[in-house]
Design a protein around this motif. Structure first.
Motif, short mmCIF file in Angstrom:
data_model
loop_
_atom_site.label_atom_id
_atom_site.label_comp_id
_atom_site.label_asym_id
_atom_site.label_seq_id
_atom_site.Cartn_x
_atom_site.Cartn_y
_atom_site.Cartn_z
N PRO A 91 -6.19 7.54 -1.54
CA PRO A 91 -7.63 7.76 -1.37
C PRO A 91 -8.31 8.59 -2.46
O PRO A 91 -9.53 8.55 -2.58
N ASP A 92 -7.54 9.34 -3.25
CA ASP A 92 -8.16 10.11 -4.33
C ASP A 92 -8.24 9.31 -5.63
O ASP A 92 -8.69 9.81 -6.65
N ARG A 93 -7.81 8.04 -5.56
CA ARG A 93 -7.83 7.15 -6.72
C ARG A 93 -8.79 5.99 -6.46
O ARG A 93 -9.08 5.64 -5.31
N GLY A 94 -9.24 5.36 -7.54
CA GLY A 94 -10.14 4.24 -7.40
C GLY A 94 -9.41 2.91 -7.53
O GLY A 94 -8.50 2.77 -8.35
N ALA A 95 -9.79 1.95 -6.71
CA ALA A 95 -9.19 0.61 -6.76
C ALA A 95 -10.11 -0.31 -7.55
O ALA A 95 -11.25 -0.57 -7.15
N ILE A 96 -9.60 -0.79 -8.68
CA ILE A 96 -10.34 -1.72 -9.54
C ILE A 96 -9.69 -3.09 -9.43
O ILE A 96 -8.47 -3.21 -9.50
N GLY A 234 -13.82 1.75 1.52
CA GLY A 234 -12.64 2.51 1.14
C GLY A 234 -12.76 3.07 -0.26
O GLY A 234 -13.78 3.65 -0.62
N ASN A 235 -11.72 2.88 -1.07
CA ASN A 235 -11.75 3.39 -2.45
C ASN A 235 -11.91 2.26 -3.46
O ASN A 235 -11.56 2.41 -4.63
N ARG A 236 -12.46 1.13 -3.01
CA ARG A 236 -12.68 -0.02 -3.91
C ARG A 236 -13.95 0.22 -4.70
O ARG A 236 -15.05 0.18 -4.16
N ILE A 237 -13.81 0.47 -5.99
CA ILE A 237 -14.95 0.87 -6.81
C ILE A 237 -15.44 -0.23 -7.76
O ILE A 237 -16.52 -0.10 -8.34
N TYR A 238 -14.66 -1.29 -7.91
CA TYR A 238 -15.13 -2.44 -8.71
C TYR A 238 -14.37 -3.67 -8.24
O TYR A 238 -13.18 -3.83 -8.52
N GLY A 239 -15.07 -4.52 -7.49
CA GLY A 239 -14.43 -5.72 -6.98
C GLY A 239 -13.51 -5.42 -5.81
O GLY A 239 -13.39 -4.29 -5.34
#
Length: 343
Positions: A91-96, A234-239
């Motif tokens: 959760p402290d990371r971004g999902a690209i 959630g942590n989905r930040i691009y796509g």
């Protein structure tokens, strides 16, 4: 002679790095206008006004270039080396999205298409036009008509030969090439892709409401995202890769032929705190040559702040608070929302 040309064309396409090459006619997708009209009428296109404005071309490939007699449909694999869902548990990371973790595929696929088109002209004359997904071309419908695969319940193209991790490109030509048989649906009773969607963006199998799709929300949607949906991102930040990753036909996925599709290490699971700190110049530098660059710093940081709000990590509260008065109103709104969530 035409059969020999087609055989050599397919061999040339494979040598260029495409995983499949099939042929159809521009008029082989008569179902598209009605489906597109229903999609737009339901409002499923959201803010993508260009879909409504160019319906005549997107709904009828023959109208795009009336002189074209054949469409060469091509698939290029970008199968990831790692499990794309692993980062969702951090959760402290971004999902690209997998396709955006390195170079912009538009440029890479188009260069391959142009080389193949030049080869075709040198071999047999005729005229050609090449398209990736920035033109009003119904690639997925044409892909099914040409036999590349079929449109699965998640609306993306699926193949029994290479799964669903593939970019599509097309070469329209005035040459009269022998078409291939269309593919048929092999989804059966499976609904893995539908059940995997975090925001329930599929009103029914084979239908997508883009207004609820995380790929649309993080890339195409301007301004604040509805609060109802923010917590589901959630942590989905691009796509978003959830529906693609869930497809069982990926057991036949083919490795990407171009190393430039391999994820840059810093984009596999980037820290949200570092991404939130990007100003415009740093954003442009970090994503130079990446498809992410086109959404701009403001929309990207807005997405990062939603992920921070969903992280449950109190150490990120000050990161969000620092942006609560950002000049971009959507960023400031996202920052205040994130602080509220973490409080």
């Amino acid at each position: 002679m035409p059969d020999r040309l087609k055989t050599r064309l397919i061999a040339q396409a494979l040598s260029e790095g495409f995983v499949s090459c099939r042929i159809c006619r521009p008029w082989d997708v008569p179902e598209v206008p009605e489906r597109l009209a229903a999609f737009v009428e339901a409002g499923y296109h959201g803010q993508m006004g260009w879909m409504a404005e160019r319906m005549n071309w997107r709904g009828d490939p023959a109208a795009l270039w009336p002189e074209a007699k054949s469409v060469i449909m091509l698939a290029e694999s970008y199968t990831p080396d790692e499990d794309p869902m692993e980062v969702i548990g951090q959760p402290d990371r971004g999902a690209i999205s997998v396709y955006a973790r390195n170079r912009d595929y538009h440029d890479m696929v188009k260069k391959r298409l142009k080389r193949l088109a030049r080869w075709l002209i040198a071999e047999s004359g005729g005229e050609v036009k090449v398209f990736v997904d920035t033109a009003p071309v119904p690639e997925k419908a044409l892909g099914q008509a040409a036999g590349l695969g079929w449109q699965g319940k998640h609306t993306n193209l699926v193949s029994r030969d290479w799964g669903n991790w593939a970019f599509l490109g097309s070469v329209f030509t005035t040459l009269d090439l022998e078409p291939d048989a269309p593919d048929v649906d092999h989804c059966g009773s499976c609904r893995a892709c539908l059940d995997a969607c975090p925001t329930d963006a599929f009103p029914a199998p084979y239908q997508l409401d883009a207004r609820r799709c995380i790929s649309y929300l993080t890339i195409e949607h301007h301004g604040p995202v509805d609060e109802e949906l923010r917590g589901l991102m959630g942590n989905r930040i691009y796509g978003c890769d959830d529906c693609l990753a869930a497809c069982p036909w990926n057991k036949f996925a083919v490795a990407a032929s171009d190393m430039r599709y391999a994820a840059r290490p810093e984009l596999t699971a980037p820290r949200l705190a570092e991404l939130a700190a990007l100003d415009d110049a740093a954003f442009r530098q970090m994503f130079s040559g990446s498809p992410i660059k086109r959404i701009g710093r403001d929309r990207f940081v807005r997405n990062v702040l939603y992920a921070i709000g969903n992280s449950g990590d109190p150490t990120l509260r000050d990161v969000a608070a620092a942006l609560s008065n950002d000049p971009d109103t959507a960023v400031a709104d996202a920052a205040r929302w994130a602080v509220q969530q973490l409080d």
